[in-house]
Design a protein around this motif. Sequence first.
Motif, PDB file in Angstrom:
ATOM      1  N   GLU A 242       0.832  -1.204   0.000  1.00  8.64           N
ATOM      2  CA  GLU A 242       0.000   0.000   0.000  1.00  8.64           C
ATOM      3  C   GLU A 242       0.866   1.254   0.000  1.00  8.64           C
ATOM      4  O   GLU A 242       0.568   2.234  -0.695  1.00  8.64           O
ATOM      5  N   GLU A 243       1.958   1.226   0.766  1.00  9.83           N
ATOM      6  CA  GLU A 243       2.873   2.373   0.806  1.00  9.83           C
ATOM      7  C   GLU A 243       3.455   2.663  -0.569  1.00  9.83           C
ATOM      8  O   GLU A 243       3.734   3.816  -0.914  1.00  9.83           O
ATOM      9  N   ARG A 244       3.626   1.628  -1.387  1.00 10.12           N
ATOM     10  CA  ARG A 244       4.186   1.788  -2.728  1.00 10.12           C
ATOM     11  C   ARG A 244       3.116   2.078  -3.781  1.00 10.12           C
ATOM     12  O   ARG A 244       3.424   2.193  -4.967  1.00 10.12           O
ATOM     13  N   GLY A 245       1.871   2.160  -3.350  1.00 14.78           N
ATOM     14  CA  GLY A 245       0.795   2.459  -4.288  1.00 14.78           C
ATOM     15  C   GLY A 245       0.393   1.294  -5.166  1.00 14.78           C
ATOM     16  O   GLY A 245      -0.214   1.491  -6.224  1.00 14.78           O
ATOM     17  N   LEU A 246       0.684   0.074  -4.742  1.00 14.59           N
ATOM     18  CA  LEU A 246       0.407  -1.108  -5.559  1.00 14.59           C
ATOM     19  C   LEU A 246      -0.925  -1.767  -5.219  1.00 14.59           C
ATOM     20  O   LEU A 246      -1.462  -2.544  -6.021  1.00 14.59           O
ATOM     21  N   VAL A 247      -1.431  -1.498  -4.010  1.00 15.30           N
ATOM     22  CA  VAL A 247      -2.739  -2.018  -3.619  1.00 15.30           C
ATOM     23  C   VAL A 247      -3.514  -0.910  -2.923  1.00 15.30           C
ATOM     24  O   VAL A 247      -2.939   0.071  -2.432  1.00 15.30           O
ATOM     25  N   GLU A 248      -4.816  -1.092  -2.903  1.00 11.60           N
ATOM     26  CA  GLU A 248      -5.696  -0.201  -2.159  1.00 11.60           C
ATOM     27  C   GLU A 248      -6.396  -1.034  -1.104  1.00 11.60           C
ATOM     28  O   GLU A 248      -6.965  -2.086  -1.420  1.00 11.60           O
ATOM     29  N   ARG A 249      -6.332  -0.589   0.138  1.00  8.71           N
ATOM     30  CA  ARG A 249      -6.860  -1.391   1.245  1.00  8.71           C
ATOM     31  C   ARG A 249      -8.064  -0.699   1.867  1.00  8.71           C
ATOM     32  O   ARG A 249      -8.042   0.509   2.111  1.00  8.71           O
ATOM     33  N   GLU A 250      -9.103  -1.493   2.103  1.00  7.56           N
ATOM     34  CA  GLU A 250     -10.283  -0.996   2.785  1.00  7.56           C
ATOM     35  C   GLU A 250     -10.400  -1.765   4.096  1.00  7.56           C
ATOM     36  O   GLU A 250     -10.560  -2.993   4.088  1.00  7.56           O
ATOM     37  N   LYS A 251     -10.290  -1.065   5.201  1.00  7.63           N
ATOM     38  CA  LYS A 251     -10.254  -1.707   6.512  1.00  7.63           C
ATOM     39  C   LYS A 251     -11.466  -2.603   6.721  1.00  7.63           C
ATOM     40  O   LYS A 251     -12.604  -2.215   6.430  1.00  7.63           O
ATOM     41  N   TYR A 252     -11.197  -3.806   7.228  1.00  8.37           N
ATOM     42  CA  TYR A 252     -12.203  -4.822   7.523  1.00  8.37           C
ATOM     43  C   TYR A 252     -12.825  -5.446   6.266  1.00  8.37           C
ATOM     44  O   TYR A 252     -13.695  -6.302   6.392  1.00  8.37           O
ATOM     45  N   LYS A 253     -12.416  -5.015   5.084  1.00  7.99           N
ATOM     46  CA  LYS A 253     -12.977  -5.584   3.860  1.00  7.99           C
ATOM     47  C   LYS A 253     -11.939  -6.312   3.024  1.00  7.99           C
ATOM     48  O   LYS A 253     -12.221  -7.379   2.472  1.00  7.99           O
ATOM     49  N   GLY A 254     -10.748  -5.760   2.902  1.00  8.84           N
ATOM     50  CA  GLY A 254      -9.718  -6.433   2.128  1.00  8.84           C
ATOM     51  C   GLY A 254      -8.953  -5.482   1.237  1.00  8.84           C
ATOM     52  O   GLY A 254      -8.958  -4.271   1.450  1.00  8.84           O
ATOM     53  N   VAL A 255      -8.298  -6.050   0.232  1.00 10.47           N
ATOM     54  CA  VAL A 255      -7.433  -5.254  -0.640  1.00 10.47           C
ATOM     55  C   VAL A 255      -7.763  -5.513  -2.099  1.00 10.47           C
ATOM     56  O   VAL A 255      -8.293  -6.566  -2.467  1.00 10.47           O
ATOM     57  N   GLU A 256      -7.447  -4.532  -2.925  1.00 12.71           N
ATOM     58  CA  GLU A 256      -7.545  -4.653  -4.369  1.00 12.71           C
ATOM     59  C   GLU A 256      -6.286  -4.080  -4.984  1.00 12.71           C
ATOM     60  O   GLU A 256      -5.648  -3.190  -4.406  1.00 12.71           O
ATOM     61  N   LEU A 257      -5.930  -4.563  -6.156  1.00  5.01           N
ATOM     62  CA  LEU A 257      -4.767  -4.032  -6.848  1.00  5.01           C
ATOM     63  C   LEU A 257      -5.067  -2.639  -7.383  1.00  5.01           C
ATOM     64  O   LEU A 257      -6.158  -2.379  -7.896  1.00  5.01           O
ATOM     65  N   SER A 258      -4.097  -1.764  -7.293  1.00  2.00           N
ATOM     66  CA  SER A 258      -4.182  -0.489  -8.009  1.00  2.00           C
ATOM     67  C   SER A 258      -3.862  -0.760  -9.472  1.00  2.00           C
ATOM     68  O   SER A 258      -3.488  -1.878  -9.850  1.00  2.00           O
ATOM     69  N   ALA A 259      -3.999   0.252 -10.312  1.00 12.74           N
ATOM     70  CA  ALA A 259      -3.674   0.075 -11.727  1.00 12.74           C
ATOM     71  C   ALA A 259      -2.220  -0.343 -11.894  1.00 12.74           C
ATOM     72  O   ALA A 259      -1.899  -1.232 -12.701  1.00 12.74           O
ATOM     73  N   GLU A 260      -1.321   0.278 -11.114  1.00 13.99           N
ATOM     74  CA  GLU A 260       0.097  -0.085 -11.210  1.00 13.99           C
ATOM     75  C   GLU A 260       0.335  -1.496 -10.707  1.00 13.99           C
ATOM     76  O   GLU A 260       1.110  -2.267 -11.293  1.00 13.99           O
ATOM     77  N   GLY A 261      -0.344  -1.857  -9.614  1.00 17.02           N
ATOM     78  CA  GLY A 261      -0.190  -3.208  -9.078  1.00 17.02           C
ATOM     79  C   GLY A 261      -0.676  -4.263 -10.046  1.00 17.02           C
ATOM     80  O   GLY A 261      -0.063  -5.332 -10.182  1.00 17.02           O
ATOM     81  N   GLU A 262      -1.770  -3.978 -10.753  1.00 18.68           N
ATOM     82  CA  GLU A 262      -2.281  -4.925 -11.737  1.00 18.68           C
ATOM     83  C   GLU A 262      -1.294  -5.099 -12.890  1.00 18.68           C
ATOM     84  O   GLU A 262      -1.089  -6.219 -13.368  1.00 18.68           O
ATOM     85  N   THR A 263      -0.659  -4.018 -13.317  1.00 20.58           N
ATOM     86  CA  THR A 263       0.318  -4.113 -14.399  1.00 20.58           C
ATOM     87  C   THR A 263       1.485  -5.010 -14.000  1.00 20.58           C
ATOM     88  O   THR A 263       1.936  -5.849 -14.793  1.00 20.58           O
ATOM     89  N   VAL A 264       1.960  -4.858 -12.769  1.00 22.61           N
ATOM     90  CA  VAL A 264       3.056  -5.711 -12.288  1.00 22.61           C
ATOM     91  C   VAL A 264       2.606  -7.168 -12.261  1.00 22.61           C
ATOM     92  O   VAL A 264       3.314  -8.072 -12.715  1.00 22.61           O
ATOM     93  N   ALA A 265       1.403  -7.414 -11.722  1.00 19.37           N
ATOM     94  CA  ALA A 265       0.895  -8.782 -11.633  1.00 19.37           C
ATOM     95  C   ALA A 265       0.778  -9.420 -13.009  1.00 19.37           C
ATOM     96  O   ALA A 265       1.137 -10.591 -13.208  1.00 19.37           O
ATOM     97  N   LEU A 266       0.281  -8.660 -13.984  1.00 19.87           N
ATOM     98  CA  LEU A 266       0.121  -9.193 -15.337  1.00 19.87           C
ATOM     99  C   LEU A 266       1.463  -9.518 -15.976  1.00 19.87           C
ATOM    100  O   LEU A 266       1.600 -10.514 -16.699  1.00 19.87           O
ATOM    101  N   GLU A 267       2.477  -8.687 -15.712  1.00 16.36           N
ATOM    102  CA  GLU A 267       3.796  -8.963 -16.268  1.00 16.36           C
ATOM    103  C   GLU A 267       4.372 -10.247 -15.688  1.00 16.36           C
ATOM    104  O   GLU A 267       4.931 -11.080 -16.413  1.00 16.36           O
ATOM    105  N   VAL A 268       4.231 -10.428 -14.372  1.00 16.96           N
ATOM    106  CA  VAL A 268       4.731 -11.654 -13.740  1.00 16.96           C
ATOM    107  C   VAL A 268       3.968 -12.863 -14.265  1.00 16.96           C
ATOM    108  O   VAL A 268       4.564 -13.916 -14.547  1.00 16.96           O
ATOM    109  N   LEU A 269       2.651 -12.719 -14.406  1.00 21.52           N
ATOM    110  CA  LEU A 269       1.849 -13.815 -14.945  1.00 21.52           C
ATOM    111  C   LEU A 269       2.252 -14.155 -16.372  1.00 21.52           C
ATOM    112  O   LEU A 269       2.297 -15.329 -16.748  1.00 21.52           O
TER     113      LEU A 269
END
Length: 238
Positions: free
Chosen positions: A48-75
Motif C-alpha cells: 500500500e505504501e508503494r501504491g500497488l494495492v488499495e486497502r479498505e479496513k475490515y474488507k480487504g485489498v484490491e490491486l491499483s492500476a500499477e499493481g495490476e500491471t506488475v501482476a500481469l507482467e509476472v503472470l
Amino acid sequence: MLSDVMEDYLKAIYALQQDEEGPVATSAIAEYLDVTPPTVTSMVEKLEERGLVEREKYKGVELSAEGETVALEVLRHHRLLESYLTEHLDYSWSEVHEEADTLEHHISEEFEQRVAEALGDPEVDPHGDPIPSADLTPPEADDTAPLSDHGPGDRLVVARVSDRDEEELRYLADAGIAPETELVVVDVAPFGMVTVRFDADGDREQSLPENVARSIRVRPADGSGGTENGDNGEGVEA
C-alpha cells in the motif's frame, strides 16, 4: 525494485480477484500463499505504501492500476515459461509450476520476447490459463465455471485447470482430462463426487473428488446450451 515476494503477493491478489467480487480478504491471501494472516497484513502495508494495492479496513485489498500491471507482467512470464518448458524441454504439465515460479522474477524483457516468438505467441499456457498480451492488457472475462457447479446432463469442454497442485495434475493426466477435453456430467453424488463421461469415448467414465472438480474450469460445449437435453435446470452459468 520489487522483491520476488512482493511480486508473488501481487500475482496472488490478481488471481483471487478473478474469482471474487470486490476486495480480497487477507485470510484468502494467507490461504493462497500458505502464510499467516499477520504476515499478509505486514506485506499489504508495504504494498500500500508503494501504491500497488488499495486497502479498505475490515474488507480487504484490491490491486491499483500499477499493481495490476506488475501482476500481469509476472503472470505473462510465468505462463510463457510453463509453455516453453513443456513444449521445448519435455517437462510434463505437472512439473512446470514450481520451475516457472522461480524463474518468472528473473527473466529480461528481451528473453520474454524471444520465448514468446519461439512459441508462436501462444494465447494460453499448458493448463489452459490465458497468457497476458505483450502490452499487458488484462485477459477478457470468459464464460467458464467450476466443473463442480454443474449437474447431470451438462455437456462441457474443459477450459483450464489449476496448475498449483502437482499431484492433482498427475491425477488429471492419468484420467485423460486436459484443456479441450469434452465431457458430459453423468452424476453428482451427495458427498460431492462428480462422475463424467468422455464425449469422444462414450463408454469411458471417470469419477472425480469434489475438490478436484472445483479446480477444473469448464465452458458449455458448442451448441449444447450447457446441457445434454436442453431442459436441465442445473445448466451452465452464463
